[in-house]
Design a protein around this motif. Sequence first.
Motif, PDB file in Angstrom:
ATOM      1  N   GLU A  95       7.158 -15.390  16.897  1.00 53.66           N
ATOM      2  CA  GLU A  95       7.282 -16.725  17.802  1.00 53.66           C
ATOM      3  C   GLU A  95       5.884 -17.380  17.888  1.00 53.66           C
ATOM      4  OE1 GLU A  95       9.463 -19.465  20.142  1.00 53.66           O
ATOM      5  OE2 GLU A  95      10.018 -17.716  18.786  1.00 53.66           O
ATOM      6  N   ALA A  96       4.515 -16.667  17.698  1.00 54.31           N
ATOM      7  CA  ALA A  96       3.665 -17.303  18.063  1.00 54.31           C
ATOM      8  C   ALA A  96       2.826 -17.820  16.986  1.00 54.31           C
ATOM      9  CB  ALA A  96       2.539 -16.372  18.677  1.00 54.31           C
ATOM     10  N   GLY A  97       3.624 -17.743  15.802  1.00 51.07           N
ATOM     11  CA  GLY A  97       3.046 -18.160  14.391  1.00 51.07           C
ATOM     12  C   GLY A  97       2.332 -16.997  13.671  1.00 51.07           C
ATOM     13  N   PHE A  98       2.283 -15.654  13.987  1.00 50.46           N
ATOM     14  CA  PHE A  98       1.309 -14.857  13.395  1.00 50.46           C
ATOM     15  C   PHE A  98       2.455 -13.715  12.628  1.00 50.46           C
ATOM     16  CE2 PHE A  98      -1.326 -16.101  16.904  1.00 50.46           C
ATOM     17  CZ  PHE A  98      -2.293 -16.705  16.304  1.00 50.46           C
ATOM     18  N   GLY A  99       3.371 -14.088  12.270  1.00 48.88           N
ATOM     19  CA  GLY A  99       4.387 -13.256  11.605  1.00 48.88           C
ATOM     20  C   GLY A  99       4.004 -12.334  10.627  1.00 48.88           C
ATOM     21  N   ASP A 100       3.121 -12.939   9.778  1.00 47.74           N
ATOM     22  CA  ASP A 100       2.686 -12.285   8.502  1.00 47.74           C
ATOM     23  C   ASP A 100       1.127 -11.767   8.695  1.00 47.74           C
ATOM     24  OD1 ASP A 100       5.080 -12.908   7.507  1.00 47.74           O
ATOM     25  OD2 ASP A 100       4.450 -14.646   6.520  1.00 47.74           O
ATOM     26  N   LEU A 101       0.441 -12.212   9.788  1.00 44.99           N
ATOM     27  CA  LEU A 101      -0.773 -11.879   9.886  1.00 44.99           C
ATOM     28  C   LEU A 101      -1.163 -10.847  10.640  1.00 44.99           C
ATOM     29  CD1 LEU A 101      -1.680 -15.853  10.389  1.00 44.99           C
ATOM     30  CD2 LEU A 101      -2.312 -14.196   8.475  1.00 44.99           C
ATOM     31  N   ILE A 102      -0.312 -10.395  11.655  1.00 46.42           N
ATOM     32  CA  ILE A 102      -0.704  -9.093  12.458  1.00 46.42           C
ATOM     33  C   ILE A 102       0.133  -7.818  11.696  1.00 46.42           C
ATOM     34  CG2 ILE A 102      -0.583  -7.992  14.363  1.00 46.42           C
ATOM     35  CD1 ILE A 102      -0.990 -10.773  15.674  1.00 46.42           C
ATOM     36  N   SER A 103      -0.487  -6.867  11.532  1.00 43.60           N
ATOM     37  CA  SER A 103       0.378  -5.598  11.121  1.00 43.60           C
ATOM     38  C   SER A 103       0.906  -4.850  12.579  1.00 43.60           C
ATOM     39  CB  SER A 103      -0.576  -4.649  10.207  1.00 43.60           C
ATOM     40  OG  SER A 103      -1.018  -5.503   9.126  1.00 43.60           O
ATOM     41  N   TRP A 104       1.970  -4.350  12.215  1.00 46.01           N
ATOM     42  CA  TRP A 104       2.409  -3.396  13.529  1.00 46.01           C
ATOM     43  C   TRP A 104       3.171  -2.159  12.977  1.00 46.01           C
ATOM     44  CZ3 TRP A 104       1.517  -6.010  17.850  1.00 46.01           C
ATOM     45  CH2 TRP A 104       1.389  -7.141  17.704  1.00 46.01           C
ATOM     46  N   LYS A 105       2.739  -0.893  13.677  1.00 41.98           N
ATOM     47  CA  LYS A 105       3.068   0.344  13.227  1.00 41.98           C
ATOM     48  C   LYS A 105       3.803   1.021  14.534  1.00 41.98           C
ATOM     49  CE  LYS A 105      -0.271   0.384   9.419  1.00 41.98           C
ATOM     50  NZ  LYS A 105      -1.608   0.777   9.016  1.00 41.98           N
ATOM     51  N   GLN A 106       4.601   1.943  14.197  1.00 42.53           N
ATOM     52  CA  GLN A 106       5.164   2.841  15.165  1.00 42.53           C
ATOM     53  C   GLN A 106       4.318   4.008  15.053  1.00 42.53           C
ATOM     54  OE1 GLN A 106       8.121   5.236  15.042  1.00 42.53           O
ATOM     55  NE2 GLN A 106       7.319   5.965  16.843  1.00 42.53           N
ATOM     56  N   MET A 107       3.774   4.475  15.935  1.00 43.06           N
ATOM     57  CA  MET A 107       2.864   5.901  15.748  1.00 43.06           C
ATOM     58  C   MET A 107       2.349   6.220  17.179  1.00 43.06           C
ATOM     59  SD  MET A 107      -0.795   5.136  14.109  1.00 43.06           S
ATOM     60  CE  MET A 107      -0.186   4.463  12.487  1.00 43.06           C
ATOM     61  N   GLN A 108       1.897   7.772  17.186  1.00 38.80           N
ATOM     62  CA  GLN A 108       1.314   8.274  18.199  1.00 38.80           C
ATOM     63  C   GLN A 108      -0.310   7.881  17.966  1.00 38.80           C
ATOM     64  OE1 GLN A 108       2.594  12.205  19.769  1.00 38.80           O
ATOM     65  NE2 GLN A 108       3.826  12.095  17.794  1.00 38.80           N
ATOM     66  N   VAL A 109      -0.957   8.076  18.955  1.00 37.28           N
ATOM     67  CA  VAL A 109      -2.516   7.637  19.073  1.00 37.28           C
ATOM     68  C   VAL A 109      -3.060   8.658  18.048  1.00 37.28           C
ATOM     69  CG1 VAL A 109      -3.262   8.690  21.106  1.00 37.28           C
ATOM     70  CG2 VAL A 109      -4.405   6.767  20.272  1.00 37.28           C
ATOM     71  N   LYS A 110      -2.769   9.890  18.322  1.00 38.44           N
ATOM     72  CA  LYS A 110      -3.284  11.144  17.351  1.00 38.44           C
ATOM     73  C   LYS A 110      -3.372  10.861  15.874  1.00 38.44           C
ATOM     74  CE  LYS A 110       0.423  14.136  17.327  1.00 38.44           C
ATOM     75  NZ  LYS A 110       1.038  15.832  17.482  1.00 38.44           N
ATOM     76  N   ASP A 111      -2.297   9.914  15.576  1.00 37.52           N
ATOM     77  CA  ASP A 111      -2.044   9.668  13.993  1.00 37.52           C
ATOM     78  C   ASP A 111      -2.674   8.661  13.500  1.00 37.52           C
ATOM     79  OD1 ASP A 111      -0.340  12.114  13.836  1.00 37.52           O
ATOM     80  OD2 ASP A 111       1.330  10.799  14.529  1.00 37.52           O
ATOM     81  N   LEU A 112      -3.281   8.148  14.284  1.00 38.59           N
ATOM     82  CA  LEU A 112      -4.371   6.730  14.249  1.00 38.59           C
ATOM     83  C   LEU A 112      -5.127   6.842  12.927  1.00 38.59           C
ATOM     84  CD1 LEU A 112      -4.449   3.732  15.463  1.00 38.59           C
ATOM     85  CD2 LEU A 112      -6.553   4.721  16.630  1.00 38.59           C
ATOM     86  N   SER A 113      -4.918   6.116  11.929  1.00 37.53           N
ATOM     87  CA  SER A 113      -5.529   5.983  10.533  1.00 37.53           C
ATOM     88  C   SER A 113      -6.401   5.116  10.291  1.00 37.53           C
ATOM     89  CB  SER A 113      -4.739   5.900   9.470  1.00 37.53           C
ATOM     90  OG  SER A 113      -5.315   6.174   8.255  1.00 37.53           O
ATOM     91  N   ILE A 114      -7.859   5.332  10.610  1.00 40.99           N
ATOM     92  CA  ILE A 114      -8.769   4.231  10.409  1.00 40.99           C
ATOM     93  C   ILE A 114      -9.689   4.423   8.987  1.00 40.99           C
ATOM     94  CG2 ILE A 114     -10.879   3.310  11.488  1.00 40.99           C
ATOM     95  CD1 ILE A 114      -9.853   4.187  14.121  1.00 40.99           C
ATOM     96  N   LYS A 115      -9.477   3.245   8.135  1.00 39.16           N
ATOM     97  CA  LYS A 115     -10.102   3.409   6.825  1.00 39.16           C
ATOM     98  C   LYS A 115     -11.148   2.476   6.639  1.00 39.16           C
ATOM     99  CE  LYS A 115      -5.773   5.129   4.575  1.00 39.16           C
ATOM    100  NZ  LYS A 115      -4.915   5.069   5.650  1.00 39.16           N
ATOM    101  N   LYS A 116     -11.463   1.680   7.599  1.00 37.28           N
ATOM    102  CA  LYS A 116     -12.580   0.581   7.424  1.00 37.28           C
ATOM    103  C   LYS A 116     -13.651   1.150   8.602  1.00 37.28           C
ATOM    104  CE  LYS A 116      -9.514  -2.807   5.826  1.00 37.28           C
ATOM    105  NZ  LYS A 116      -8.770  -4.025   6.271  1.00 37.28           N
ATOM    106  N   GLU A 117     -14.892   0.230   8.411  1.00 35.83           N
ATOM    107  CA  GLU A 117     -16.092   0.565   9.520  1.00 35.83           C
ATOM    108  C   GLU A 117     -16.130  -0.704   9.876  1.00 35.83           C
ATOM    109  OE1 GLU A 117     -19.292   2.088   7.111  1.00 35.83           O
ATOM    110  OE2 GLU A 117     -18.289   3.988   7.568  1.00 35.83           O
TER     111      GLU A 117
END
Length: 379
Positions: free
Chosen positions: A274-296
């Motif tokens: 609705e805000a115009g960011f349909g393809d620009l923001i990624s959404w994931k269902q997960m618990q915080v302990k499974d947070l995967s960070i690959k960048k710095e």
Amino acid sequence: MQNVTLIATAAMGLESIVANEVKSLGYEVQVENGRVVFEAPVSAIPRCNLWLRTADRVRLLVGRFKAYTFDELFEATKALPWEYYISEEGQFPVSGKSVQSKLFSVPDCQAITKKAIAERLKLKHGVASKMPETGALYKVEVSLLKDEAILTIDTSGVGLHKRGYRIGQGEAPLKETMAAALVLLTNWKAEYPLIDPFCGSGTIPIEAAMIGQNIAPGFNREFASEGWSLIKAKHWEKAIEEAEDKANYDQKIDITGSDIDHKLIKISEGNATEAGFGDLISWKQMQVKDLSIKKENGYIIGNPPYGQRLSDKEAVAKIYHDFGSVMEEHPSWSVYILTAFEKFEKQYGKTATKKRKLFNGFIKTDYYQYFGRKTKGEK
């Protein structure tokens, strides 16, 4: 009159952020409790309503004076140039509030203010009987604090937090204005990755995307003052044109929202579309302990559960502990968390670089800020 005096109202603790926003639009400000006052041309009304991300609303100041009696309130109100602001057909309902003032009866203050404005308008517009009140809406507020009356007209209509994109929400949604403030209180820029691991209905990622692409938050909504004769159509056209010119839709953004609740992820996706960011923001269902960070050199900005109910405290404490363990592995990331959970630092496992007191609605919270150690080549 060339200039008007405007008041951008602010939630407690956000006055300086609102002041910075007003200053960035080119106006000089005076900061008071809960508001930012500034003098500006009439053209500032469309600009401020379109651009202010963290203000609650923009009010037009008609007058302020001491009033100890109803007679003083009536006469001082009647002496103000209402005809300059309110057209002959204008509707002017009056709301009010009174704190620590001799004139404590709000209904009486409202009735007297309404009568005084009507008398003034009849005199100036040459109306013999009752004012018609069939035209544009001018919502007047009489606010008394320590015997000082402040008379304003609301230029915004629906509060500025209503951007128009929220088609769904969770149980305790974060206001869009507060979400924008949380982003603006960091030094995040669009070129850095940003994750909200407690995204709820997606407000922080969506507000960050709007900031990243410099999109005016009021771009897709209407305002009460659009129908006012005081503001020429050209002022609205110019303000909208400016918003279109300044938007940077080509700016790449790397923003992710995640949450344990898959229903909230669906709601977030709908709101982002609705805000115009349909393809620009990624959404994931997960618990915080499974947070995967690959960048710095990224940023976490979040408003996690507070554990205010006794039954939730243990579960929330564990979430914060797991979150701290994950982030320990990513020292280049900056972490910003808003919570009312008093032992947050203990559970997270680290003392915050900085803390700021903020109110999320009526809840007293702290904004815990952990500054990441940027890797080589980054400022």
